[in-house]
Design a protein around this motif. Structure first.
Motif, PDB file in Angstrom:
ATOM      1  N   ARG A  11       1.550   4.695  -3.298  1.00 11.67           N
ATOM      2  CA  ARG A  11       0.480   3.967  -2.590  1.00 11.67           C
ATOM      3  C   ARG A  11       0.886   3.709  -1.139  1.00 11.67           C
ATOM      4  O   ARG A  11       0.065   3.804  -0.236  1.00 11.67           O
ATOM      5  CB  ARG A  11       0.193   2.658  -3.325  1.00 11.67           C
ATOM      6  N   LEU A  12       2.165   3.398  -0.899  1.00  5.72           N
ATOM      7  CA  LEU A  12       2.627   3.217   0.475  1.00  5.72           C
ATOM      8  C   LEU A  12       2.479   4.514   1.261  1.00  5.72           C
ATOM      9  O   LEU A  12       2.029   4.499   2.411  1.00  5.72           O
ATOM     10  CB  LEU A  12       4.076   2.724   0.502  1.00  5.72           C
ATOM     11  N   ARG A  13       2.836   5.628   0.651  1.00  4.40           N
ATOM     12  CA  ARG A  13       2.680   6.929   1.320  1.00  4.40           C
ATOM     13  C   ARG A  13       1.228   7.165   1.701  1.00  4.40           C
ATOM     14  O   ARG A  13       0.933   7.565   2.832  1.00  4.40           O
ATOM     15  CB  ARG A  13       3.130   8.058   0.387  1.00  4.40           C
ATOM     16  N   GLN A  14       0.322   6.958   0.763  1.00  4.03           N
ATOM     17  CA  GLN A  14      -1.101   7.176   1.038  1.00  4.03           C
ATOM     18  C   GLN A  14      -1.556   6.314   2.210  1.00  4.03           C
ATOM     19  O   GLN A  14      -2.304   6.783   3.076  1.00  4.03           O
ATOM     20  CB  GLN A  14      -1.929   6.826  -0.192  1.00  4.03           C
ATOM     21  N   PRO A  50      14.220  -4.922  -4.822  1.00  8.42           N
ATOM     22  CA  PRO A  50      14.273  -3.504  -5.183  1.00  8.42           C
ATOM     23  C   PRO A  50      13.200  -2.627  -4.551  1.00  8.42           C
ATOM     24  O   PRO A  50      13.417  -1.437  -4.370  1.00  8.42           O
ATOM     25  CB  PRO A  50      14.145  -3.511  -6.699  1.00  8.42           C
ATOM     26  N   TYR A  51      12.046  -3.201  -4.212  1.00  4.97           N
ATOM     27  CA  TYR A  51      10.975  -2.421  -3.595  1.00  4.97           C
ATOM     28  C   TYR A  51      10.345  -3.242  -2.480  1.00  4.97           C
ATOM     29  O   TYR A  51       9.808  -4.322  -2.715  1.00  4.97           O
ATOM     30  CB  TYR A  51       9.903  -2.036  -4.618  1.00  4.97           C
ATOM     31  N   ALA A  52      10.400  -2.695  -1.271  1.00  4.00           N
ATOM     32  CA  ALA A  52       9.860  -3.418  -0.117  1.00  4.00           C
ATOM     33  C   ALA A  52       9.484  -2.407   0.959  1.00  4.00           C
ATOM     34  O   ALA A  52       9.901  -1.251   0.926  1.00  4.00           O
ATOM     35  CB  ALA A  52      10.897  -4.394   0.433  1.00  4.00           C
ATOM     36  N   VAL A  53       8.696  -2.876   1.908  1.00  2.19           N
ATOM     37  CA  VAL A  53       8.400  -2.079   3.091  1.00  2.19           C
ATOM     38  C   VAL A  53       8.859  -2.880   4.302  1.00  2.19           C
ATOM     39  O   VAL A  53       8.631  -4.086   4.383  1.00  2.19           O
ATOM     40  CB  VAL A  53       6.902  -1.712   3.197  1.00  2.19           C
ATOM     41  N   VAL A  97      -1.034  -4.895   3.464  1.00  4.43           N
ATOM     42  CA  VAL A  97      -0.030  -3.876   3.791  1.00  4.43           C
ATOM     43  C   VAL A  97      -0.570  -2.962   4.888  1.00  4.43           C
ATOM     44  O   VAL A  97       0.136  -2.654   5.848  1.00  4.43           O
ATOM     45  CB  VAL A  97       0.381  -3.062   2.539  1.00  4.43           C
ATOM     46  N   ARG A  98      -1.829  -2.567   4.777  1.00 10.26           N
ATOM     47  CA  ARG A  98      -2.409  -1.705   5.814  1.00 10.26           C
ATOM     48  C   ARG A  98      -2.435  -2.424   7.162  1.00 10.26           C
ATOM     49  O   ARG A  98      -2.136  -1.826   8.193  1.00 10.26           O
ATOM     50  CB  ARG A  98      -3.824  -1.259   5.448  1.00 10.26           C
ATOM     51  N   GLU A  99      -2.751  -3.702   7.171  1.00 11.28           N
ATOM     52  CA  GLU A  99      -2.747  -4.466   8.428  1.00 11.28           C
ATOM     53  C   GLU A  99      -1.345  -4.540   9.026  1.00 11.28           C
ATOM     54  O   GLU A  99      -1.179  -4.414  10.239  1.00 11.28           O
ATOM     55  CB  GLU A  99      -3.278  -5.877   8.188  1.00 11.28           C
TER      56      GLU A  99
END
Length: 121
Positions: A11-14, A50-53, A97-99
């Motif tokens: 989803r992050l990639r997309q 473990p999972y972050a941006v 996330v998009r913002e």
């Protein structure tokens, strides 16, 4: 340091690759997302988160984001103003996330990329 089937990564990639002229480049053993040659986001994982941006938020938003327990100052990137959003701290709001990606992208993208972004909405 990551796997293509990591939760959240697809989803992050997309979301990240929807920005004009964005690309994914593996660096330091993790996916980075770039506007041209400049990084605007990094998929991160460590023992505590473990999972972050990792993104570089608008400087005027940084203090407010740090008041939110989902955000933390990531190693190496933090001194330059970057923050990380822990995907496992709460249900992920992909509009948020998009913002965050948008704000980070706008700090590194070329004028032609920004023009294209603003034209596509």
């Amino acid at each position: 340091m990551y796997s293509d089937d990591d939760p959240y990564l697809d989803r992050l990639r997309q979301t990240a690759l929807a920005f004009p002229e964005s690309a994914e480049v593996e660096a330091w053993g993790r996916p980075t997302f770039r506007a041209g040659k400049k990084i605007f986001a990094v998929f991160e994982g460590n023992d505590e988160h473990p999972y972050a941006v990792i993104v570089k938020p608008d400087p005027s938003d940084r203090d407010a984001l740090l008041d939110d327990p989902r955000f933390y100052i990531p190693a190496y990137y933090g001194p330059s103003g970057w923050l990380a959003l822990d995907f496992t701290a709460a249900e992920v709001d992909w509009d948020e996330v998009r913002e965050l990606l948008d704000a980070s992208y706008r700090q590194v993208a070329l004028k032609r990329m920004l023009k294209q972004l603003d034209q596509t909405g």
